[in-house]
Design an enzyme around this catalytic site. Structure first.
Site, PDB file in Angstrom:
ATOM      1  N   LYS A 102       0.838  -1.206   0.000  1.00  0.00           N
ATOM      2  CA  LYS A 102       0.000   0.000   0.000  1.00  0.00           C
ATOM      3  C   LYS A 102       0.869   1.251   0.000  1.00  0.00           C
ATOM      4  CE  LYS A 102      -2.724  -1.286   3.433  1.00  0.00           C
ATOM      5  NZ  LYS A 102      -2.413  -2.739   3.501  1.00  0.00           N
ATOM      6  N   TYR A 112       1.382   3.839   6.502  1.00  0.00           N
ATOM      7  CA  TYR A 112       2.748   3.339   6.317  1.00  0.00           C
ATOM      8  C   TYR A 112       3.743   4.502   6.342  1.00  0.00           C
ATOM      9  CZ  TYR A 112       1.190  -1.354   4.855  1.00  0.00           C
ATOM     10  OH  TYR A 112       0.662  -2.611   4.804  1.00  0.00           O
TER      11      TYR A 112
END
Length: 361
Positions: free
Chosen positions: A120, A152
């Site tokens: 992602k 992230y």
């Protein structure tokens, strides 16, 4: 890190030690001679040689108390919590990295922190998944961040800030779909497909590919949990692996239209490929919980709760993507990490492990 990580007495902490990757990392650290601690919310571990640490990453005070005496040199962060919005994902998961490293800071023992993230990073968060201008495949580690909030990125930024503050080295490991052995895990495609196949056999249903035409036909890759664990420990002990982000994939590619019939054959099932539209597992397997309980009772399976074996939503998300997803592994190869895995072989090895452990019949 100048010393060999196999030196007896060295200490490591695995965060998310009961998960599909955490279990693999803990096994490898024990094998490499680390005194290994496993942090989880339940305070349990799957191995007697991993010392349990019970802590909630969302409770900074409790977390600090739980890790006060651990004093690890190496930390592997393999846990995350899925929230309803990306803003919440950032608050909870970025905050967990920040609070964990703050809790470990006073001991002054940290030498390396390895953080597991995923693709992602390139594909975007759940709320903007695959939207806008995407980088070309195969994905390379030097791609610019996408213009969307992404937990992230928040985790990486907290890691970088703590490393600058406390002087330890770091590594980031961007895995694809993980194949491994664990139960009760929210992102476990092998266990999910094994449970799906077992229910198809129980109900005399065809083994239907649930995903998109793109995923049926396009090349893809996956990440073996043991390979990810191997890369994490390699980065910790290797100067070329430190202060770097690496993709982590098996090193081979495949098409689901090639692998799907082989999985069906392993379970003795008729199969169907993509036809006209995706046929998601969440829809096809709705209401199967009682069937699984009956199956578990008849075959003396260890887990009668289907939700702790199968994660329909996650496999639907991976197999339903409308874009090719392949990662480039040249950066870690150039740095000296050349390990690979045979994806077909690992799938059936893990499937057999689930059968031998009586997770599936």
């Amino acid at each position: 890190m100048s010393e060999s990580p196999t030196t007896p007495g060295r200490r490591a902490l695995v965060v998310g030690a009961t998960g599909i990757v955490g279990q693999a990392v803990a096994r490898r650290l024990v094998d490499e001679g680390f005194e290994t601690y496993g942090l989880s919310r339940s305070g349990t571990t799957t191995r007697p040689d991993v010392r349990p640490v019970r802590a909630d990453l969302g409770d900074p005070a409790g977390l600090a108390a739980a890790v006060e005496d651990v004093r690890p040199e190496l930390v592997a962060i393999t846990a995350w919590t899925r929230m309803d919005t990306e803003a919440e994902n950032i608050r909870v998961n970025g905050g967990a990295v920040r609070d964990l490293l703050a809790a470990l800071s006073p001991a002054g023992s940290l030498r390396h922190v390895a953080l597991m993230t995923g693709l992602k990073h390139y594909l975007g968060p759940f709320e903007a998944y695959g939207q806008g201008e995407m980088p070309d495949t195969p994905f390379h580690e030097d791609e610019e961040r996408l213009p969307y909030p992404n937990f992230y990125y928040a985790q990486e930024d907290e890691l970088f800030a703590a490393a600058e503050r406390d002087g330890f080295t770091w590594s980031v490991h961007r895995s694809h779909t993980v194949f491994g052995f664990a139960t009760g895990n929210a992102m476990n495609m092998v266990a999910t497909l094994c449970a799906y196949a077992s229910l198809c056999r129980e109900r005399s249903l065809p083994f239907v590919f649930p995903g998109s035409e793109t995923q049926w036909n396009a090349l893809t890759d996956v990440t073996d949990a043991d390979l990810l664990a191997e890369q994490m420990t390699w980065a910790a002990r290797t100067p070329a692996g430190q202060d770097q982000a690496f993709n982590t994939a098996n090193g081979d590619v495949f098409r689901w239209r090639w692998l799907w019939p082989q999985v069906a054959a392993w379970f003795g099932l008729e199969w169907e490929g993509y036809a006209d539209a995706p046929r998601p597992l969440e829809v096809a397997m709705a209401g199967m919980e009682p069937v699984w309980r009956e199956l578990a009772a008849r075959h003396d399976l260890v887990e009668p709760d289907l939700s702790r074996v199968a994660s329909w939503w996650h496999s639907d998300a991976d197999l339903g993507r409308e874009m090719e997803v392949v990662t480039d592994m040249n950066k870690s190869r150039t740095a000296g990490f050349s390990a690979t895995r045979d994806t077909r072989a690992t799938f059936f090895d893990y499937a057999q492990q689930y059968r031998d452990a009586r997770v599936i019949p």
